[in-house]
Design an enzyme around this catalytic site. Structure first.
Site, PDB file in Angstrom:
ATOM      1  N   HIS A  55       0.842  -1.206   0.000  1.00  0.00           N
ATOM      2  CA  HIS A  55       0.000   0.000   0.000  1.00  0.00           C
ATOM      3  C   HIS A  55       0.874   1.251   0.000  1.00  0.00           C
ATOM      4  O   HIS A  55       1.460   1.630   1.012  1.00  0.00           O
ATOM      5  CB  HIS A  55      -0.906   0.005   1.242  1.00  0.00           C
ATOM      6  CG  HIS A  55      -1.894   1.143   1.234  1.00  0.00           C
ATOM      7  ND1 HIS A  55      -3.259   0.948   1.339  1.00  0.00           N
ATOM      8  CD2 HIS A  55      -1.720   2.485   1.122  1.00  0.00           C
ATOM      9  CE1 HIS A  55      -3.876   2.121   1.294  1.00  0.00           C
ATOM     10  NE2 HIS A  55      -2.957   3.072   1.157  1.00  0.00           N
ATOM     11  N   HIS A  57       1.483   5.299  -2.377  1.00  0.00           N
ATOM     12  CA  HIS A  57       0.920   6.276  -3.324  1.00  0.00           C
ATOM     13  C   HIS A  57       2.083   6.877  -4.109  1.00  0.00           C
ATOM     14  O   HIS A  57       2.547   7.980  -3.797  1.00  0.00           O
ATOM     15  CB  HIS A  57       0.161   7.378  -2.579  1.00  0.00           C
ATOM     16  CG  HIS A  57      -1.053   6.896  -1.852  1.00  0.00           C
ATOM     17  ND1 HIS A  57      -2.327   7.035  -2.353  1.00  0.00           N
ATOM     18  CD2 HIS A  57      -1.182   6.241  -0.671  1.00  0.00           C
ATOM     19  CE1 HIS A  57      -3.199   6.492  -1.495  1.00  0.00           C
ATOM     20  NE2 HIS A  57      -2.524   6.003  -0.471  1.00  0.00           N
ATOM     21  N   GLN A 149      -9.904   9.137  -4.977  1.00  0.00           N
ATOM     22  CA  GLN A 149      -9.438   9.568  -3.653  1.00  0.00           C
ATOM     23  C   GLN A 149     -10.515  10.185  -2.772  1.00  0.00           C
ATOM     24  O   GLN A 149     -10.471  10.062  -1.550  1.00  0.00           O
ATOM     25  CB  GLN A 149      -8.272  10.554  -3.817  1.00  0.00           C
ATOM     26  CG  GLN A 149      -7.712  11.036  -2.497  1.00  0.00           C
ATOM     27  CD  GLN A 149      -6.320  11.610  -2.624  1.00  0.00           C
ATOM     28  OE1 GLN A 149      -5.380  10.932  -3.034  1.00  0.00           O
ATOM     29  NE2 GLN A 149      -6.172  12.876  -2.313  1.00  0.00           N
ATOM     30  N   HIS A 207      -9.603   1.938   0.538  1.00  0.00           N
ATOM     31  CA  HIS A 207      -9.307   2.755   1.720  1.00  0.00           C
ATOM     32  C   HIS A 207     -10.593   2.735   2.541  1.00  0.00           C
ATOM     33  O   HIS A 207     -11.571   3.389   2.184  1.00  0.00           O
ATOM     34  CB  HIS A 207      -8.968   4.192   1.326  1.00  0.00           C
ATOM     35  CG  HIS A 207      -7.567   4.397   0.868  1.00  0.00           C
ATOM     36  ND1 HIS A 207      -7.064   3.813  -0.263  1.00  0.00           N
ATOM     37  CD2 HIS A 207      -6.548   5.126   1.404  1.00  0.00           C
ATOM     38  CE1 HIS A 207      -5.792   4.171  -0.407  1.00  0.00           C
ATOM     39  NE2 HIS A 207      -5.460   4.967   0.590  1.00  0.00           N
ATOM     40  N   GLU A 210     -10.938   4.993   7.087  1.00  0.00           N
ATOM     41  CA  GLU A 210      -9.693   5.604   7.579  1.00  0.00           C
ATOM     42  C   GLU A 210     -10.055   6.902   8.313  1.00  0.00           C
ATOM     43  O   GLU A 210      -9.872   8.013   7.812  1.00  0.00           O
ATOM     44  CB  GLU A 210      -8.695   5.885   6.448  1.00  0.00           C
ATOM     45  CG  GLU A 210      -7.337   6.302   6.998  1.00  0.00           C
ATOM     46  CD  GLU A 210      -6.351   6.745   5.939  1.00  0.00           C
ATOM     47  OE1 GLU A 210      -6.734   6.840   4.761  1.00  0.00           O
ATOM     48  OE2 GLU A 210      -5.193   7.010   6.297  1.00  0.00           O
ATOM     49  N   ASP A 306       2.441   3.166   2.997  1.00  0.00           N
ATOM     50  CA  ASP A 306       1.515   4.233   2.612  1.00  0.00           C
ATOM     51  C   ASP A 306       2.331   5.433   2.120  1.00  0.00           C
ATOM     52  O   ASP A 306       3.371   5.246   1.529  1.00  0.00           O
ATOM     53  CB  ASP A 306       0.574   4.556   3.773  1.00  0.00           C
ATOM     54  CG  ASP A 306      -0.740   5.187   3.297  1.00  0.00           C
ATOM     55  OD1 ASP A 306      -0.903   5.374   2.089  1.00  0.00           O
ATOM     56  OD2 ASP A 306      -1.592   5.490   4.145  1.00  0.00           O
TER      57      ASP A 306
HETATM   58 ZN   LIG Z   1      -3.384   5.134   1.263  1.00  0.00          ZN
END
Ligand SMILES: [Zn+2]
Length: 421
Positions: A55, A57, A149, A207, A210, A306
């Site tokens: 995971h 980005h 997102q 996701h 979160e 992440d």
């Molecule tokens: Zn993430």
């Protein structure tokens, strides 16, 4: 190629690993060397399957400070900085992401799953990732998640963009149901994600919850959909930090149903210990999902880095041992047995999550993909945050680091200490 004197995670003693071209053909003791053999002496260090980053980005990686630094450290300021920056060009994204991928490779990672924001109508980030996927194909597997997102139903164009990204070659469908305006939209978005996974025959990585809001309950919908469709092994719930705040009666119901659904969980200790608890007065919550209880129940959990050096998380060196170190502390996994199998959380459990198990593992007949750590075992690697001496993929060295060595000058004697601690 022959790897001599290797410690392995699942066998006692020292072993020689024999590689022919791309594959492991033998694991034996005292293999008789021939003159032409290329030999790497592991020097009684641990040889393990490569690390996996499940995971991250990459489309934002290494953007910290552009256009401004995050002065509060909060997620909301981080997202505002992203908005202020606007879309980066494909070239800018590729330059930074390429550097981040090289950091990962140097740190022994051979599989990366990256969530790529598809909120821009041009899908610039996706195109950048598809090109990098091809560029690095001989060195690592790059899985691309199509990531809306801000959720799917917060923007009328998002379903079409998500579908376009899957058509163009994203490997995994993502989502962020906790960002939807209402509970109803959140449920609808999870159902849409599962529908798209069937239509485009791809994995799911969401996701999920979160947030510290204990009323954020997309996870139960993910579990139910995965259970009814019988595809839990292809589904990952990333973050699930609200699970850490649920009341115990509800949390134990979720644990039971998670077992039935067979989904995977990805916790991101570096980023969530930083982002969560920001609205709390004291005591401040740790804000991670219930990793220890999930593991004890037999559910598959792994750790991800992440964000990496961006507006949401300003630190990181793409080192999965740092992730593990933080996770072990935050999740109370410092029991001796837990530390002695802690590498599972960044290796085998991750392989199961990202569905690379078939080709993964140090076994005869499998591809010669592994790393040599400057450590004797899991506990040692965790405690000393050991560097990677070699990363080998399909029989080729793709990364090599010099062993760390300390020299002390005590009086007139020069005293070389390989492992200072
Ligand atoms: Zn993430």
């Amino acid at each position: 190629m022959i790897i001599k004197h290797a410690q392995l995670r699942d066998r006692e003693g020292l072993w020689d690993i024999v590689i022919d071209k791309e594959n492991i053909v033998d694991i034996t003791k005292d293999y008789p060397l021939k003159d032409q053999d290329k030999v790497i002496d592991a020097r009684e260090n641990l040889v393990t399957s490569p690390f996996i980053e499940p995971h991250t980005h990459l489309d934002y990686a290494l953007t910290a400070g552009n256009p401004s630094w995050n002065m509060t450290g909060t997620l909301s300021e981080g997202l505002n900085i992203q908005r202020k920056r606007g879309d980066l060009s494909k070239q800018e994204i590729k330059t930074r992401a390429r550097k981040a991928i090289k950091w990962y490779i140097a740190n022994g990672v051979q599989v990366i799953r990256t969530h790529t924001n598809i909120s821009d109508s041009q899908l610039i980030g996706l195109h950048a990732m598809l090109e990098l996927q091809e560029e690095f194909a001989h060195m690592l597997e790059l899985q691309i998640v199509a990531f809306p997102q801000q959720g799917i139903y917060t923007d009328s164009k998002m379903v079409a963009q998500l579908e376009a990204a899957l058509k163009e070659g994203a490997d995994v469908v993502g989502g962020a149901p906790h960002f939807e305006f209402t509970r109803e939209y959140s449920v609808q978005s999870v159902k849409k994600i599962f529908e798209l996974s069937q239509k485009y025959n791809c994995m799911i990585d969401i996701h999920c919850d979160e947030t510290d809001d204990d009323h954020s309950r997309a996870l139960e919908v993910v579990i139910a959909e995965a259970y009814h469709m019988g595809i839990g092994h292809l589904v990952s719930a990333s973050h699930t930090t609200a699970f850490g705040s649920y009341n115990n009666a509800y949390a134990y119901k979720i644990l039971e149903n998670a077992v039935k659904s067979n989904i995977n969980f990805i916790a991101n200790p570096l980023v969530n210990i930083n982002l969560q608890g920001r609205y709390d007065s004291y005591p401040v919550r740790r804000g991670l999902t219930r990793v220890k209880e999930l593991l004890e129940t037999g559910i598959n959990v792994c750790f991800g880095h992440d964000d990496l050096l961006d507006s949401i998380y300003p630190l990181g060196t793409a080192n999965m041992l740092q992730v593990l170190f933080m996770g072990i502390h935050v999740c109370h996994l410092t029991g001796y047995d837990q530390m002695n199998k802690s590498l599972d959380l960044i290796t085998t459990n991750s392989a199961k999550t990202v569905q690379v198990e078939q080709e993964y593992g140090i076994e005869v007949g499998k591809p010669a993909n592994f790393i040599i750590l400057q450590a004797k075992n899991d506990y040692d690697a965790l405690r000393r945050q050991s560097p990677i001496l070699y990363s080998i993929r399909q029989g080729n060295i793709i990364a090599e680091n010099n062993p760390l060595q300390a020299k002390l000058w005590l009086g007139n004697e020069e005293d070389e200490v390989e492992f200072l601690y």
